[in-house]
Motif scaffolding. Structure first.
Motif, PDB file in Angstrom:
ATOM      1  N   GLY A  60      30.994  45.629  -9.905  1.00 12.38           N
ATOM      2  CA  GLY A  60      30.310  45.546  -8.745  1.00 12.38           C
ATOM      3  C   GLY A  60      31.187  44.287  -7.932  1.00 12.38           C
ATOM      4  O   GLY A  60      32.075  43.630  -8.264  1.00 12.38           O
ATOM      5  N   ASP A  61      30.664  44.305  -6.589  1.00 15.45           N
ATOM      6  CA  ASP A  61      31.169  43.418  -5.515  1.00 15.45           C
ATOM      7  C   ASP A  61      32.834  43.430  -5.381  1.00 15.45           C
ATOM      8  O   ASP A  61      33.737  42.794  -5.455  1.00 15.45           O
ATOM      9  N   LEU A  62      33.180  44.899  -5.093  1.00 13.87           N
ATOM     10  CA  LEU A  62      34.347  45.373  -5.030  1.00 13.87           C
ATOM     11  C   LEU A  62      35.173  45.123  -3.697  1.00 13.87           C
ATOM     12  O   LEU A  62      36.479  44.435  -3.755  1.00 13.87           O
TER      13      LEU A  62
ATOM     14  N   CYS B 241      33.083  52.555 -11.932  1.00 16.76           N
ATOM     15  CA  CYS B 241      32.491  51.575 -10.785  1.00 16.76           C
ATOM     16  C   CYS B 241      31.288  51.463 -10.690  1.00 16.76           C
ATOM     17  O   CYS B 241      30.260  52.306 -10.458  1.00 16.76           O
ATOM     18  N   LEU B 242      30.624  50.212 -10.829  1.00 19.86           N
ATOM     19  CA  LEU B 242      29.239  49.890 -10.577  1.00 19.86           C
ATOM     20  C   LEU B 242      28.848  49.332  -9.333  1.00 19.86           C
ATOM     21  O   LEU B 242      29.646  48.874  -8.538  1.00 19.86           O
TER      22      LEU B 242
ATOM     23  N   GLY C 208      24.225  50.854 -13.196  1.00 21.40           N
ATOM     24  CA  GLY C 208      24.529  50.489 -14.818  1.00 21.40           C
ATOM     25  C   GLY C 208      25.274  51.854 -15.440  1.00 21.40           C
ATOM     26  O   GLY C 208      25.106  52.694 -14.953  1.00 21.40           O
ATOM     27  N   LEU C 209      25.838  51.438 -16.584  1.00 19.47           N
ATOM     28  CA  LEU C 209      26.286  52.328 -17.562  1.00 19.47           C
ATOM     29  C   LEU C 209      26.637  51.630 -18.968  1.00 19.47           C
ATOM     30  O   LEU C 209      26.505  50.533 -19.210  1.00 19.47           O
ATOM     31  N   VAL C 210      26.814  52.750 -19.761  1.00 24.52           N
ATOM     32  CA  VAL C 210      26.998  52.167 -21.325  1.00 24.52           C
ATOM     33  C   VAL C 210      28.161  52.898 -21.629  1.00 24.52           C
ATOM     34  O   VAL C 210      28.552  53.940 -21.496  1.00 24.52           O
ATOM     35  N   VAL C 211      28.965  52.008 -22.290  1.00 24.27           N
ATOM     36  CA  VAL C 211      30.141  52.572 -22.991  1.00 24.27           C
ATOM     37  C   VAL C 211      30.230  52.355 -24.423  1.00 24.27           C
ATOM     38  O   VAL C 211      29.867  51.215 -24.826  1.00 24.27           O
ATOM     39  N   GLU C 212      30.391  53.381 -25.257  1.00 27.44           N
ATOM     40  CA  GLU C 212      30.645  53.062 -26.683  1.00 27.44           C
ATOM     41  C   GLU C 212      32.020  52.579 -27.159  1.00 27.44           C
ATOM     42  O   GLU C 212      32.879  53.415 -26.741  1.00 27.44           O
TER      43      GLU C 212
END
Length: 270
Positions: free
Chosen positions: A59-61, A83-84, A128-132
């Protein structure tokens, strides 16, 4: 505890739970680019960023001197870029779509320097997102906190508030941006990580330092050097209405201890 009167800026209407990605071996995490192209280019050129499975941008890109150029750099990353939405991205998209009215000349100036495609890109950013990630398990990423894009998480966030804001996440690692402070700490039984700011960091290091992180199999806090005078020249050439204040922050960064104290006093900052 969060003030009940504070308006939280969480997932967009109908957005649903965070999307899940992975499993992958390595993730480069960049946050708060703030349209500083020399700094962004320096980090993107790092071998570990080029080799990462994903580049998560917290964020704040594009809120800074070269918004459109920043958007185009992100497009160049293709599907590797996750991207968030940051609070500044929310403002730029709101002004660009006429959902919000600019309060200052710079707000209007920044929105006008996005193409319609860039505004549409910001308007659909995930919250938001989740990455394994190998060695870390599921890692939750957001800009401010898992409940609002403008909540500040710092190295001084008390365990009670951290437990409250992180209560709903899946995983033992929470990665946030927004505070422009790089850190990695254990708190409330979790790991709280901030990669720092690429384009406008608050730090005690040399001017011309961009901050980021590499995740997997552990957390590695990183820095990259860039030409700060080039960044200042580009801000002035762009006729950024805030060029002088922006430039001063690049060469005279705020003291992190003061930022932490102020952030923990305010908690929510747009």
């Amino acid at each position: 505890m969060a003030d009940a009167q504070v308006e939280l800026h969480g997932p967009a209407h109908g957005e649903g739970p965070p999307r899940r990605h992975g499993p992958v071996a390595r993730v480069a995490v960049l946050s708060d680019v703030h349209a500083n192209i020399p700094a962004f280019d320096a980090v993107l050129a790092e071998p570990d960023v080029a080799r990462a499975d994903f580049v998560v941008l917290c964020g704040d890109l594009t809120w800074g001197p070269e918004p459109q150029e920043t958007y185009e750099r992100i497009l160049g990353l293709g599907e590797r870029a996750l991207c968030l939405r940051g609070n500044a991205d929310r403002y730029a998209a709101g002004i660009g779509t006429a959902a919000l009215t600019a309060d200052t000349p710079r707000q209007a100036w920044i929105a006008e320097r996005h193409s319609p495609e860039a505004i549409a890109f910001l308007d659909r950013l995930a919250f938001g997102l989740v990455v394994e990630i190998e060695g870390l398990g599921p890692v939750h990423f957001c800009h401010g906190s898992p409940r609002s894009d403008h909540e500040l998480v710092t190295p001084g966030t008390p365990s009670e508030r951290f437990a409250e804001l992180s209560a709903a996440i899946d995983g033992r690692v929470l990665v946030t941006g927004h505070s422009h402070l790089q850190f990695d700490r254990a708190v409330a039984g979790l790991r709280s990580v901030n990669p720092g700011s690429v384009g406008l960091p608050y730090h005690t290091g040399e001017p011309g330092t961009a901050y980021w992180a590499l995740l997997g199999p552990d957390v590695s806090l990183r820095t990259s050097r860039y030409d700060v005078e080039d960044a200042i020249a580009r801000a002035r050439a762009a006729v950024d209405p805030d060029a002088e204040r922006y430039s001063d922050t690049l060469v005279n960064a705020p003291d992190p201890e003061k930022i932490v104290a102020e952030a923990e006093r305010l908690i929510f900052v747009n």
